[in-house]
Design an enzyme around this catalytic site. Sequence first.
Site, PDB file in Angstrom:
ATOM      1  N   LYS A   1      -3.321  16.614   6.337  1.00  0.00           N
ATOM      2  CA  LYS A   1      -3.981  15.324   6.646  1.00  0.00           C
ATOM      3  C   LYS A   1      -2.958  14.197   6.793  1.00  0.00           C
ATOM      4  CE  LYS A   1      -5.635  12.667   3.207  1.00  0.00           C
ATOM      5  NZ  LYS A   1      -5.400  11.234   3.071  1.00  0.00           N
ATOM      6  N   ASN A   2      -2.076  14.057   5.799  1.00  0.00           N
ATOM      7  CA  ASN A   2      -1.201  12.881   5.802  1.00  0.00           C
ATOM      8  C   ASN A   2      -0.099  12.962   6.860  1.00  0.00           C
ATOM      9  OD1 ASN A   2      -2.759  11.728   3.896  1.00  0.00           O
ATOM     10  ND2 ASN A   2      -1.370  12.135   2.163  1.00  0.00           N
TER      11      ASN A   2
HETATM   12  C1  EPZ Z   1       0.561   7.548   1.648  1.00  0.00           C
HETATM   13  O1  EPZ Z   1      -0.142   6.324   1.435  1.00  0.00           O
HETATM   14  C2  EPZ Z   1      -0.464   8.644   1.558  1.00  0.00           C
HETATM   15  N1  EPZ Z   1      -1.476   8.416   2.588  1.00  0.00           N
HETATM   16  C3  EPZ Z   1      -1.087   8.657   0.174  1.00  0.00           C
HETATM   17  O2  EPZ Z   1      -1.974   9.771   0.101  1.00  0.00           O
HETATM   18  C4  EPZ Z   1       0.019   8.830  -0.862  1.00  0.00           C
HETATM   19  O3  EPZ Z   1      -0.546   8.763  -2.142  1.00  0.00           O
HETATM   20  C5  EPZ Z   1       1.069   7.745  -0.696  1.00  0.00           C
HETATM   21  O4  EPZ Z   1       1.571   7.749   0.668  1.00  0.00           O
HETATM   22  C6  EPZ Z   1       2.255   7.910  -1.625  1.00  0.00           C
HETATM   23  O5  EPZ Z   1       2.855   9.146  -1.430  1.00  0.00           O
HETATM   24  C7  EPZ Z   1      -1.254   8.818   3.835  1.00  0.00           C
HETATM   25  O6  EPZ Z   1      -0.200   9.354   4.158  1.00  0.00           O
HETATM   26  C8  EPZ Z   1      -2.327   8.611   4.831  1.00  0.00           C
HETATM   27  P1  EPZ Z   1       2.771   3.924   0.329  1.00  0.00           P
HETATM   28  P2  EPZ Z   1       0.551   4.942   1.770  1.00  0.00           P
HETATM   29  O7  EPZ Z   1       2.803   2.828   1.332  1.00  0.00           O
HETATM   30  O8  EPZ Z   1       1.435   5.102   2.939  1.00  0.00           O
HETATM   31  C9  EPZ Z   1       2.913  -0.078  -2.306  1.00  0.00           C
HETATM   32  C10 EPZ Z   1      -3.949  10.907  -0.498  1.00  0.00           C
HETATM   33  O9  EPZ Z   1      -4.555  11.161  -1.566  1.00  0.00           O
HETATM   34  N2  EPZ Z   1       2.903  -0.813  -1.030  1.00  0.00           N
HETATM   35  O10 EPZ Z   1       3.925   4.860   0.281  1.00  0.00           O
HETATM   36  O11 EPZ Z   1      -0.520   3.921   1.818  1.00  0.00           O
HETATM   37  C11 EPZ Z   1       1.607   0.670  -2.556  1.00  0.00           C
HETATM   38  O12 EPZ Z   1       0.600  -0.178  -3.074  1.00  0.00           O
HETATM   39  C12 EPZ Z   1      -3.341   9.544  -0.219  1.00  0.00           C
HETATM   40  O13 EPZ Z   1      -3.847  11.734   0.433  1.00  0.00           O
HETATM   41  C13 EPZ Z   1       3.069  -2.190  -1.068  1.00  0.00           C
HETATM   42  O14 EPZ Z   1       3.206  -2.807  -2.113  1.00  0.00           O
HETATM   43  O15 EPZ Z   1       1.415   4.738   0.465  1.00  0.00           O
HETATM   44  C14 EPZ Z   1       2.047   1.761  -3.482  1.00  0.00           C
HETATM   45  O16 EPZ Z   1       2.124   1.266  -4.786  1.00  0.00           O
HETATM   46  C15 EPZ Z   1      -3.734   8.485  -1.159  1.00  0.00           C
HETATM   47  N3  EPZ Z   1       3.034  -2.868   0.134  1.00  0.00           N
HETATM   48  C16 EPZ Z   1       3.461   2.098  -2.984  1.00  0.00           C
HETATM   49  O17 EPZ Z   1       3.880   0.955  -2.228  1.00  0.00           O
HETATM   50  C17 EPZ Z   1       2.873  -2.223   1.334  1.00  0.00           C
HETATM   51  O18 EPZ Z   1       2.875  -2.890   2.385  1.00  0.00           O
HETATM   52  C18 EPZ Z   1       3.564   3.329  -2.103  1.00  0.00           C
HETATM   53  O19 EPZ Z   1       2.577   3.260  -1.099  1.00  0.00           O
HETATM   54  C19 EPZ Z   1       2.742  -0.809   1.338  1.00  0.00           C
HETATM   55  C20 EPZ Z   1       2.758  -0.148   0.130  1.00  0.00           C
END
Ligand code: EPZ
Length: 427
Positions: free
Chosen positions: A22-23
């Site tokens: 999916k991701n």
């Molecule tokens: C991806 O989400 C995945 N989703 C998530 O999978 C996964 O948990 C996550 O990466 C971490 O590995 C997809 O790939 C579609 P991040 P993403 O941006 O990209 C903070 C699942 O269960 N952040 O790496 O949204 C954020 O809040 C899902 O399949 C900011 O602060 O995650 C988090 O604490 C859930 N500002 C951290 O960074 C931003 O602009 C990492 O988030 C972006 C993120």
Amino acid sequence: MDIFRIQGGRPISGTVRVSGAKNAALPLMAATLLSEEPIRFAGAPTRLVDVQTMGRLLVSLGTEFTERRGGELVLTTPTIEDTTAAYDLVRTMRASVLVLGPLLARCGQARVSMPGGCAIGSRPVDLHLKAMESLGARIEVESGYVVARTPPGGLVGGRVVFEKITVGGTENALMAAVLARGESVIENAAREPEIVALVELLRAMGAEIEGEGTHRLVIQGQDRLSGCRFEVPPDRIEAGTLLCAGAIGQGSLTLSNCPVSHVEALVEKLREADCRLKIGEVNGAGIGEVTIDAPFRPRAVDVTTGEYPGFPTDMQAQLMAVMAVAQGRSMFTEKIFENRYLHASELVRMGGDIHVEGRTATIRGVKRLSGAPVTASDLRASASLVLAGLVAHGETIVRRIYHLDRGYENLEIKLSKLGASVTREAE
Ligand code: EPZ
């Protein structure tokens, strides 16, 4: 709304095939907006609700979407007809924000609904927006929408420095930079396998990118990108969830089409927990067979989640279910999301001994969980409750299975094939 009805205590054994990721699929689909030519995907997890939602979003922007048998998808966007990603779609799937980079790069403008908070944390998109600004875009937030515009002539190559590692932010920056004028550098980029898959697709479309799998990506912008054919890699989180089914069910199961090197952190933890894992033949793409044999109650292990190649936050809930019945006490530390322990209180309702304080959870393994009605709060929490149900004494009903359907293809069928008793029913 569907529920799962699970009768616990059935032995787990057999072979099961891992589906497409999916991701990986979601950003790969968003990247098709960058070309007017057809992009053909093999091995796409087309039954996943999130993949269907991304399909609907792309169609609303002008993509021709054809689904063939066996996970083949053909996505063609001859022209972008609309540059707005509407609230109705974005609110159901945060990954919709991944169209921001491609729309800006191809059309010079984009209007994307701001995703709200979600069950696992506040999840802002500020880093995505800063990345677009580093490539010359002007960003405003108007009436709940991010409104982004490029300077005349489009995005310009630039230096994107992420203050925090973000998977989605890195994906958006990459997709924007491949059509920007000149060279772009992305520093502190995510190293996840999904980034590597996206780079491989963009390269097959004609992009010039170096550094995937490291924290520094260097991109030479192109005038246009072309069509190609691409295989979606198998899902490391589905694979990990199934390995946890073997571990919790004290069973023996083999995964085929398993992305072996991408599940290393989990394999290491399961070995530490006294499960036996055997890696079979692996092909050039790192895909092969993994067998787990767990004849005893697992031993407690501590886990701290982290960015790849650390232990994935997306596997924390499932391993917690395993630890709920392990011998001894485990400590979990969740470093990626601030509120990703909602499954803990449901596991406690099943007899688990789990105490959460901030980002730490202490799990004292119990000999037996008992079946109970439980409610899923998000995708991986649902998987954790299903795993607990496999070994709980008696019947477990997992409500709000729609969370699970976002990211697992036919999980109840796969688990039933392994001997479990899991049935889907309309509530
Ligand atoms: C991806 O989400 C995945 N989703 C998530 O999978 C996964 O948990 C996550 O990466 C971490 O590995 C997809 O790939 C579609 P991040 P993403 O941006 O990209 C903070 C699942 O269960 N952040 O790496 O949204 C954020 O809040 C899902 O399949 C900011 O602060 O995650 C988090 O604490 C859930 N500002 C951290 O960074 C931003 O602009 C990492 O988030 C972006 C993120």
